[in-house]
Write a protein that holds these residues in place. Sequence first.
Motif, PDB file in Angstrom:
ATOM      1  N   ARG A 204      -6.941  -4.782  14.538  1.00 13.07           N
ATOM      2  CA  ARG A 204      -8.418  -5.018  14.297  1.00 13.07           C
ATOM      3  C   ARG A 204      -9.155  -4.213  13.290  1.00 13.07           C
ATOM      4  N   ALA A 205      -8.482  -3.217  12.678  1.00 17.52           N
ATOM      5  CA  ALA A 205      -8.941  -2.339  11.653  1.00 17.52           C
ATOM      6  C   ALA A 205      -9.418  -3.285  10.444  1.00 17.52           C
ATOM      7  N   GLY A 206      -8.678  -4.512  10.124  1.00 19.65           N
ATOM      8  CA  GLY A 206      -8.971  -5.078   8.966  1.00 19.65           C
ATOM      9  C   GLY A 206      -8.000  -4.984   8.006  1.00 19.65           C
ATOM     10  N   THR A 207      -8.038  -5.626   6.691  1.00 23.81           N
ATOM     11  CA  THR A 207      -7.105  -5.585   5.616  1.00 23.81           C
ATOM     12  C   THR A 207      -7.333  -4.314   5.069  1.00 23.81           C
ATOM     13  N   PRO A 208      -6.320  -3.727   4.099  1.00 23.16           N
ATOM     14  CA  PRO A 208      -6.447  -2.537   3.463  1.00 23.16           C
ATOM     15  C   PRO A 208      -7.388  -2.656   2.111  1.00 23.16           C
ATOM     16  N   ASP A 209      -8.389  -1.849   1.888  1.00 23.48           N
ATOM     17  CA  ASP A 209      -9.000  -1.783   0.762  1.00 23.48           C
ATOM     18  C   ASP A 209      -8.034  -1.704  -0.451  1.00 23.48           C
ATOM     19  N   HIS A 210      -7.107  -0.987  -0.291  1.00 23.60           N
ATOM     20  CA  HIS A 210      -6.339  -0.862  -1.352  1.00 23.60           C
ATOM     21  C   HIS A 210      -5.361  -1.891  -1.770  1.00 23.60           C
ATOM     22  N   ARG A 211      -5.084  -2.655  -2.888  1.00 26.48           N
ATOM     23  CA  ARG A 211      -4.415  -3.623  -3.295  1.00 26.48           C
ATOM     24  C   ARG A 211      -3.075  -3.156  -3.546  1.00 26.48           C
ATOM     25  N   ILE A 212      -2.082  -3.403  -2.733  1.00 24.96           N
ATOM     26  CA  ILE A 212      -0.575  -2.680  -3.119  1.00 24.96           C
ATOM     27  C   ILE A 212       0.099  -3.334  -4.346  1.00 24.96           C
ATOM     28  N   GLY A 213       0.557  -2.668  -4.934  1.00 26.45           N
ATOM     29  CA  GLY A 213       1.513  -3.282  -6.085  1.00 26.45           C
ATOM     30  C   GLY A 213       2.827  -2.930  -5.772  1.00 26.45           C
ATOM     31  N   LYS A 214       3.762  -3.068  -6.826  1.00 29.96           N
ATOM     32  CA  LYS A 214       5.136  -2.623  -6.661  1.00 29.96           C
ATOM     33  C   LYS A 214       5.473  -1.223  -6.435  1.00 29.96           C
ATOM     34  N   VAL A 215       6.597  -1.004  -5.674  1.00 29.43           N
ATOM     35  CA  VAL A 215       7.373   0.182  -5.049  1.00 29.43           C
ATOM     36  C   VAL A 215       8.201   0.407  -6.021  1.00 29.43           C
ATOM     37  N   GLU A 216       8.218   1.995  -6.551  1.00 28.01           N
ATOM     38  CA  GLU A 216       9.332   2.189  -7.574  1.00 28.01           C
ATOM     39  C   GLU A 216      10.189   3.128  -6.682  1.00 28.01           C
ATOM     40  N   VAL A 217       9.857   3.528  -5.409  1.00 31.42           N
ATOM     41  CA  VAL A 217      10.866   4.455  -4.768  1.00 31.42           C
ATOM     42  C   VAL A 217      12.307   3.553  -4.380  1.00 31.42           C
ATOM     43  N   PRO A 218      13.172   4.252  -4.556  1.00 27.72           N
ATOM     44  CA  PRO A 218      14.735   3.503  -3.925  1.00 27.72           C
ATOM     45  C   PRO A 218      14.372   2.946  -2.727  1.00 27.72           C
ATOM     46  N   THR A 219      14.600   1.535  -2.368  1.00 18.78           N
ATOM     47  CA  THR A 219      14.333   0.856  -1.133  1.00 18.78           C
ATOM     48  C   THR A 219      15.291   0.019  -0.553  1.00 18.78           C
ATOM     49  N   LEU A 220      15.508   0.096   0.770  1.00 18.56           N
ATOM     50  CA  LEU A 220      16.394  -0.742   1.598  1.00 18.56           C
ATOM     51  C   LEU A 220      15.422  -1.492   2.406  1.00 18.56           C
ATOM     52  N   TYR A 221      15.804  -2.696   2.195  1.00 19.03           N
ATOM     53  CA  TYR A 221      14.842  -3.702   3.310  1.00 19.03           C
ATOM     54  C   TYR A 221      15.853  -4.572   4.148  1.00 19.03           C
ATOM     55  N   VAL A 222      15.572  -4.421   5.470  1.00 20.54           N
ATOM     56  CA  VAL A 222      16.522  -4.976   6.444  1.00 20.54           C
ATOM     57  C   VAL A 222      15.603  -5.912   7.175  1.00 20.54           C
ATOM     58  N   TRP A 223      16.252  -7.029   7.139  1.00 25.42           N
ATOM     59  CA  TRP A 223      15.491  -8.536   7.978  1.00 25.42           C
ATOM     60  C   TRP A 223      16.575  -9.215   8.774  1.00 25.42           C
ATOM     61  N   SER A 224      16.125  -9.646  10.011  1.00 25.65           N
ATOM     62  CA  SER A 224      16.805 -10.313  10.913  1.00 25.65           C
ATOM     63  C   SER A 224      16.562 -11.630  10.854  1.00 25.65           C
ATOM     64  N   THR A 225      17.482 -12.701  11.099  1.00 21.99           N
ATOM     65  CA  THR A 225      17.303 -14.091  10.635  1.00 21.99           C
ATOM     66  C   THR A 225      16.719 -14.509  12.158  1.00 21.99           C
ATOM     67  N   GLU A 226      16.512 -14.080  13.227  1.00 18.54           N
ATOM     68  CA  GLU A 226      15.929 -14.701  14.433  1.00 18.54           C
ATOM     69  C   GLU A 226      14.292 -13.968  14.638  1.00 18.54           C
ATOM     70  N   ASP A 227      14.095 -13.259  13.609  1.00 19.36           N
ATOM     71  CA  ASP A 227      12.641 -12.684  13.815  1.00 19.36           C
ATOM     72  C   ASP A 227      11.731 -13.659  13.802  1.00 19.36           C
TER      73      ASP A 227
END
Length: 277
Positions: A204-227
């Motif tokens: 309920r806080a609403g969308t962030p004021d800050h427009r997010i850009g690309k992330v430069e930090v080494p990143t692992l993203y884990v997604w599951s197919t039945e989400d």
Amino acid sequence: MTEYLSIPTAAGTFDALAAGPADGRPVLLLHGFPEAALEWDHQLRALGAEGYRAVAPDQRGYSPDVRPEHPADYGMDDLVGDVLAIADELGWHRFDLVGHDWGAAVAWHTAERHPGRLRTLTAVSVPHPAALGSAIRDDPDQQLRSQYMREWRHDKTTERRMLADGAEALRRMFEWKVPREHVEEYVRRLSEPGALTAALNWYRAGTPDHRIGKVEVPTLYVWSTEDVAVGSTAALDTENWVSGPYEFQMIEDVTHWVPEEVPEALSALLLDFLGRR
């Protein structure tokens, strides 16, 4: 073995679970809705056993001493600020950040805004917010999957409906994939006066004021197919929003509740990723 911590900050004192030696490489783990630090139980113990210092706080609204009443106090600036305040209190200048669900959203924003503070980012289930936003705008499948967020944001009867009949709707949310003792603990906590409203204030806080850009930090993203909450469109688009080293792990036949449904598999992925960074 996990231990209990109290982490004082200017916003209040956060409750937390921790494991591993005090001088171990620091890892902060952020839970999602409608859970708590307990969701990371397996990962905390696995990290601790490998010599990491792993800490999982009950986040804003979930720690009773950090439970402001107004939705405006749950904006992304506040949530990212909590991450940094907790890390500062722990004496961590640089640390690995892990997040699931809403915790992943906070982790993405923290990584984009403060890359110098993070060694790595691991996001579970929730993709880069810009990828998700684009999918909600353009992909009919994701629009259907995200309808619940609009309902929870605007329907003031949500709390009563979730807690009715012994919190049956809240229990069903976990799709019988989360350990029963964890579900009982989450229900107990969120049944406390004001607790579920505080958790829903994240929506309920609403969308962030800050427009997010690309992330430069080494990143692992884990997604599951039945989400049920996140489809493949946003999951596959996430690589376009990471400019640094990026790894994508797709787990077949697993629901949204990855840390608790397949704890061993996630802990193994996390340890492998951190061990190479």
